[in-house]
Design a protein around this motif. Structure first.
Motif, PDB file in Angstrom:
ATOM      1  N   HIS A  28      -7.649 -48.189 -72.849  1.00  0.00           N
ATOM      2  CA  HIS A  28      -6.433 -48.425 -73.627  1.00  0.00           C
ATOM      3  C   HIS A  28      -6.144 -49.923 -73.675  1.00  0.00           C
ATOM      4  O   HIS A  28      -5.341 -50.450 -72.895  1.00  0.00           O
ATOM      5  CB  HIS A  28      -5.256 -47.658 -73.014  1.00  0.00           C
ATOM      6  CG  HIS A  28      -5.343 -46.178 -73.236  1.00  0.00           C
ATOM      7  ND1 HIS A  28      -6.211 -45.379 -72.521  1.00  0.00           N
ATOM      8  CD2 HIS A  28      -4.694 -45.355 -74.114  1.00  0.00           C
ATOM      9  CE1 HIS A  28      -6.089 -44.125 -72.932  1.00  0.00           C
ATOM     10  NE2 HIS A  28      -5.181 -44.087 -73.902  1.00  0.00           N
ATOM     11  N   PRO A  29      -6.815 -50.628 -74.577  1.00  0.00           N
ATOM     12  CA  PRO A  29      -6.716 -52.090 -74.628  1.00  0.00           C
ATOM     13  C   PRO A  29      -5.332 -52.626 -74.983  1.00  0.00           C
ATOM     14  O   PRO A  29      -5.079 -53.816 -74.823  1.00  0.00           O
ATOM     15  CB  PRO A  29      -7.739 -52.473 -75.710  1.00  0.00           C
ATOM     16  CG  PRO A  29      -7.943 -51.234 -76.515  1.00  0.00           C
ATOM     17  CD  PRO A  29      -7.767 -50.093 -75.577  1.00  0.00           C
ATOM     18  N   GLY A  30      -4.434 -51.765 -75.422  1.00  0.00           N
ATOM     19  CA  GLY A  30      -3.087 -52.232 -75.740  1.00  0.00           C
ATOM     20  C   GLY A  30      -2.182 -52.368 -74.535  1.00  0.00           C
ATOM     21  O   GLY A  30      -1.056 -52.883 -74.654  1.00  0.00           O
ATOM     22  N   VAL A  31      -2.646 -51.941 -73.366  1.00  0.00           N
ATOM     23  CA  VAL A  31      -1.810 -51.990 -72.161  1.00  0.00           C
ATOM     24  C   VAL A  31      -2.155 -53.224 -71.342  1.00  0.00           C
ATOM     25  O   VAL A  31      -3.328 -53.452 -71.016  1.00  0.00           O
ATOM     26  CB  VAL A  31      -2.003 -50.724 -71.295  1.00  0.00           C
ATOM     27  CG1 VAL A  31      -1.138 -50.804 -70.040  1.00  0.00           C
ATOM     28  CG2 VAL A  31      -1.677 -49.470 -72.096  1.00  0.00           C
ATOM     29  N   SER A  32      -1.138 -54.003 -71.000  1.00  0.00           N
ATOM     30  CA  SER A  32      -1.333 -55.159 -70.122  1.00  0.00           C
ATOM     31  C   SER A  32      -0.030 -55.423 -69.378  1.00  0.00           C
ATOM     32  O   SER A  32       0.990 -54.780 -69.644  1.00  0.00           O
ATOM     33  CB  SER A  32      -1.741 -56.404 -70.933  1.00  0.00           C
ATOM     34  OG  SER A  32      -0.727 -56.749 -71.856  1.00  0.00           O
ATOM     35  N   GLY A  33      -0.076 -56.366 -68.433  1.00  0.00           N
ATOM     36  CA  GLY A  33       1.110 -56.669 -67.652  1.00  0.00           C
ATOM     37  C   GLY A  33       1.228 -55.763 -66.437  1.00  0.00           C
ATOM     38  O   GLY A  33       0.269 -55.108 -66.026  1.00  0.00           O
ATOM     39  N   PRO A  34       2.432 -55.664 -65.846  1.00  0.00           N
ATOM     40  CA  PRO A  34       2.616 -54.785 -64.687  1.00  0.00           C
ATOM     41  C   PRO A  34       2.495 -53.322 -65.067  1.00  0.00           C
ATOM     42  O   PRO A  34       3.008 -52.893 -66.103  1.00  0.00           O
ATOM     43  CB  PRO A  34       4.047 -55.106 -64.225  1.00  0.00           C
ATOM     44  CG  PRO A  34       4.405 -56.398 -64.870  1.00  0.00           C
ATOM     45  CD  PRO A  34       3.654 -56.443 -66.159  1.00  0.00           C
ATOM     46  N   VAL A  35       1.795 -52.553 -64.242  1.00  0.00           N
ATOM     47  CA  VAL A  35       1.647 -51.111 -64.449  1.00  0.00           C
ATOM     48  C   VAL A  35       1.888 -50.410 -63.113  1.00  0.00           C
ATOM     49  O   VAL A  35       1.171 -50.662 -62.134  1.00  0.00           O
ATOM     50  CB  VAL A  35       0.249 -50.756 -64.994  1.00  0.00           C
ATOM     51  CG1 VAL A  35       0.067 -49.235 -65.044  1.00  0.00           C
ATOM     52  CG2 VAL A  35       0.031 -51.355 -66.371  1.00  0.00           C
ATOM     53  N   ASN A  36       2.904 -49.556 -63.067  1.00  0.00           N
ATOM     54  CA  ASN A  36       3.181 -48.782 -61.864  1.00  0.00           C
ATOM     55  C   ASN A  36       2.186 -47.634 -61.737  1.00  0.00           C
ATOM     56  O   ASN A  36       1.948 -46.910 -62.713  1.00  0.00           O
ATOM     57  CB  ASN A  36       4.595 -48.203 -61.911  1.00  0.00           C
ATOM     58  CG  ASN A  36       5.673 -49.261 -61.824  1.00  0.00           C
ATOM     59  OD1 ASN A  36       5.414 -50.389 -61.417  1.00  0.00           O
ATOM     60  ND2 ASN A  36       6.883 -48.900 -62.213  1.00  0.00           N
ATOM     61  N   VAL A  37       1.628 -47.479 -60.552  1.00  0.00           N
ATOM     62  CA  VAL A  37       0.702 -46.377 -60.287  1.00  0.00           C
ATOM     63  C   VAL A  37       1.294 -45.547 -59.153  1.00  0.00           C
ATOM     64  O   VAL A  37       1.161 -45.873 -57.974  1.00  0.00           O
ATOM     65  CB  VAL A  37      -0.702 -46.896 -59.914  1.00  0.00           C
ATOM     66  CG1 VAL A  37      -1.662 -45.724 -59.721  1.00  0.00           C
ATOM     67  CG2 VAL A  37      -1.226 -47.816 -61.002  1.00  0.00           C
ATOM     68  N   ALA A  38       1.998 -44.496 -59.543  1.00  0.00           N
ATOM     69  CA  ALA A  38       2.685 -43.623 -58.594  1.00  0.00           C
ATOM     70  C   ALA A  38       2.829 -42.253 -59.229  1.00  0.00           C
ATOM     71  O   ALA A  38       3.036 -42.151 -60.445  1.00  0.00           O
ATOM     72  CB  ALA A  38       4.070 -44.184 -58.248  1.00  0.00           C
ATOM     73  N   SER A  39       2.718 -41.212 -58.447  1.00  0.00           N
ATOM     74  CA  SER A  39       2.946 -39.867 -58.965  1.00  0.00           C
ATOM     75  C   SER A  39       4.325 -39.792 -59.613  1.00  0.00           C
ATOM     76  O   SER A  39       5.289 -40.396 -59.117  1.00  0.00           O
ATOM     77  CB  SER A  39       2.864 -38.851 -57.823  1.00  0.00           C
ATOM     78  OG  SER A  39       3.453 -37.624 -58.213  1.00  0.00           O
TER      79      SER A  39
ATOM     80  N   VAL B 205      -2.389 -38.584 -67.664  1.00  0.00           N
ATOM     81  CA  VAL B 205      -1.958 -37.363 -66.995  1.00  0.00           C
ATOM     82  C   VAL B 205      -2.509 -37.373 -65.571  1.00  0.00           C
ATOM     83  O   VAL B 205      -3.730 -37.480 -65.372  1.00  0.00           O
ATOM     84  CB  VAL B 205      -2.445 -36.104 -67.737  1.00  0.00           C
ATOM     85  CG1 VAL B 205      -2.025 -34.844 -66.981  1.00  0.00           C
ATOM     86  CG2 VAL B 205      -1.891 -36.075 -69.157  1.00  0.00           C
ATOM     87  N   PHE B 206      -1.639 -37.278 -64.595  1.00  0.00           N
ATOM     88  CA  PHE B 206      -2.065 -37.314 -63.194  1.00  0.00           C
ATOM     89  C   PHE B 206      -2.789 -36.018 -62.817  1.00  0.00           C
ATOM     90  O   PHE B 206      -2.335 -34.913 -63.152  1.00  0.00           O
ATOM     91  CB  PHE B 206      -0.854 -37.513 -62.274  1.00  0.00           C
ATOM     92  CG  PHE B 206      -0.311 -38.915 -62.280  1.00  0.00           C
ATOM     93  CD1 PHE B 206      -0.676 -39.820 -61.295  1.00  0.00           C
ATOM     94  CD2 PHE B 206       0.557 -39.333 -63.282  1.00  0.00           C
ATOM     95  CE1 PHE B 206      -0.186 -41.116 -61.308  1.00  0.00           C
ATOM     96  CE2 PHE B 206       1.060 -40.623 -63.304  1.00  0.00           C
ATOM     97  CZ  PHE B 206       0.680 -41.522 -62.315  1.00  0.00           C
ATOM     98  N   ALA B 207      -3.893 -36.170 -62.103  1.00  0.00           N
ATOM     99  CA  ALA B 207      -4.625 -35.005 -61.601  1.00  0.00           C
ATOM    100  C   ALA B 207      -3.923 -34.400 -60.389  1.00  0.00           C
ATOM    101  O   ALA B 207      -4.052 -33.209 -60.114  1.00  0.00           O
ATOM    102  CB  ALA B 207      -6.053 -35.403 -61.233  1.00  0.00           C
ATOM    103  N   HIS B 208      -3.178 -35.242 -59.657  1.00  0.00           N
ATOM    104  CA  HIS B 208      -2.482 -34.794 -58.443  1.00  0.00           C
ATOM    105  C   HIS B 208      -1.017 -35.246 -58.507  1.00  0.00           C
ATOM    106  O   HIS B 208      -0.599 -36.147 -57.778  1.00  0.00           O
ATOM    107  CB  HIS B 208      -3.151 -35.379 -57.196  1.00  0.00           C
ATOM    108  CG  HIS B 208      -4.592 -35.019 -57.035  1.00  0.00           C
ATOM    109  ND1 HIS B 208      -5.010 -33.806 -56.533  1.00  0.00           N
ATOM    110  CD2 HIS B 208      -5.722 -35.711 -57.322  1.00  0.00           C
ATOM    111  CE1 HIS B 208      -6.332 -33.767 -56.507  1.00  0.00           C
ATOM    112  NE2 HIS B 208      -6.788 -34.909 -56.986  1.00  0.00           N
ATOM    113  N   PRO B 209      -0.199 -34.598 -59.348  1.00  0.00           N
ATOM    114  CA  PRO B 209       1.201 -35.020 -59.445  1.00  0.00           C
ATOM    115  C   PRO B 209       2.085 -34.461 -58.337  1.00  0.00           C
ATOM    116  O   PRO B 209       3.153 -35.018 -58.049  1.00  0.00           O
ATOM    117  CB  PRO B 209       1.631 -34.448 -60.805  1.00  0.00           C
ATOM    118  CG  PRO B 209       0.773 -33.234 -60.970  1.00  0.00           C
ATOM    119  CD  PRO B 209      -0.542 -33.568 -60.352  1.00  0.00           C
ATOM    120  N   ASP B 210       1.654 -33.370 -57.710  1.00  0.00           N
ATOM    121  CA  ASP B 210       2.476 -32.647 -56.742  1.00  0.00           C
ATOM    122  C   ASP B 210       2.017 -32.953 -55.314  1.00  0.00           C
ATOM    123  O   ASP B 210       0.844 -32.780 -54.978  1.00  0.00           O
ATOM    124  CB  ASP B 210       2.372 -31.143 -57.018  1.00  0.00           C
ATOM    125  CG  ASP B 210       3.198 -30.331 -56.052  1.00  0.00           C
ATOM    126  OD1 ASP B 210       4.436 -30.317 -56.189  1.00  0.00           O
ATOM    127  OD2 ASP B 210       2.594 -29.723 -55.136  1.00  0.00           O
TER     128      ASP B 210
END
Length: 309
Positions: free
Chosen positions: A210-221, A282-287
């Motif tokens: 997804h080349p349109g995404v840049s900057g800070p990205v939160n990675v959390a469920s 889509v998270f594979a492990h959201p729960d």
């Protein structure tokens, strides 16, 4: 990463780095590494070697940095800061001189950059940055990334607490549960934002596509839990029905004994993965209950190794 692609992982000897390298190689990608150990393809002190490893790659992921699981003495604090900012600055200098640089530079950051949050989640646009040593390190880390003199697309990966089998941040919680001390920590109302290590890898793959995404990205469920509920789920996953609660004062004392900081469990981290979600991830492990059950199936019995600071 797909077969035929080239990923460069800096800090590949750490828990997340090892997971990325193993998974991407299994997918048929070429993985090159940067580090301080003898097995690395390039060393931080060798600019020519760094350039050779980075030239023609597709993605570079920088995870380098001293562990924060230690007492924040001046010596440790200086090492935590310099190990992050100096390696990031060095990558920027080398990338700026390449004729065939990667299309994406993912640099580790942390969800701890946000303030102690119990009132609302912190996303990339409206989240409020906090104060204190950990926040200052995160801000300086990201500054070096975004100030780097290269046109390569840059993402600061603001990761929540990373969970997985075989190491990482979960081991201390499992040990407490197995010893009978797996109750709530402090008042137990602090929010525990987390992410499965598999979803860290999947998020980086998603960003590469997804080349349109840049900057800070939160990675959390998208489904955080309170500390009290987290410890209840840990106990259930690892076969313990009850755990003695640990008041804040006991955590402060215990942290001194094992040479770490109580902030690591007492701060409320409520991290919202807005950018990832809005870009279709889509998270594979959201729960957390499911994630812990998956991890428990691959975790050995007895006390688990924990790195002391």
């Amino acid at each position: 990463m797909r077969g035929g692609q080239v990923a460069v992982v800096a800090g590949a000897s750490g828990y997340i780095g090892q997971h990325l390298a193993t998974a991407w190689r299994a997918d048929g990608a070429e993985v090159r590494t940067i580090g301080r150990g003898p097995g690395a393809d390039a060393r931080w002190t060798d600019q020519e070697g760094l350039a050779d490893v980075l030239e023609g790659s597709d993605v570079v992921v920088n995870l380098a940095g001293r562990s924060v699981s230690c007492r924040y003495t001046k010596r440790n604090a200086d090492a935590i800061l310099s190990s992050r900012t100096e390696t990031t600055a060095e990558l920027g200098r080398v990338l700026a001189g390449l004729s065939r640089p990667p299309s994406l530079w993912v640099n580790a950051s942390t969800g701890t950059i946000y303030r102690d949050a119990r009132d609302r989640p912190m996303d990339e646009e409206t989240g409020e940055l906090g104060t204190g040593f950990s926040v200052a390190v995160a801000r300086a880390w990201e500054h070096e990334l975004f100030a780097a003199p290269t046109a390569v697309r840059k993402v600061a990966l603001r990761m929540a607490i990373v969970l997985g089998a075989g190491g990482g941040a979960l081991n201390p919680f499992v040990n407490l549960a197995r010893l009978g001390f797996g109750g709530r920590m402090g008042d137990g109302d602090q929010v525990f934002s987390w992410v499965h290590v598999d979803d860290v890898r999947r998020a980086i793959d998603h960003l590469a596509d997804h080349p349109g995404v840049s900057g800070p990205v939160n990675v959390a469920s998208p489904c955080p839990e309170t500390n009290a509920d987290t410890m209840r789920l840990v106990r259930r996953a690892f076969g313990r029905s009850y755990g003695v609660p640990l008041p804040a004062w006991s955590l402060e004392v215990g942290a001194r004994v094992i040479r770490t900081e109580a902030e690591l469990v007492l701060k409320s981290r409520w991290v919202d993965p807005r950018v990832l979600s809005e870009s279709g991830f889509v998270f594979a492990h959201p729960d957390l209950d499911e994630a812990l059950a998956e991890i428990a199936c691959r975790t050995s019995r007895g006390l688990l190794p924990v790195a002391l600071g």
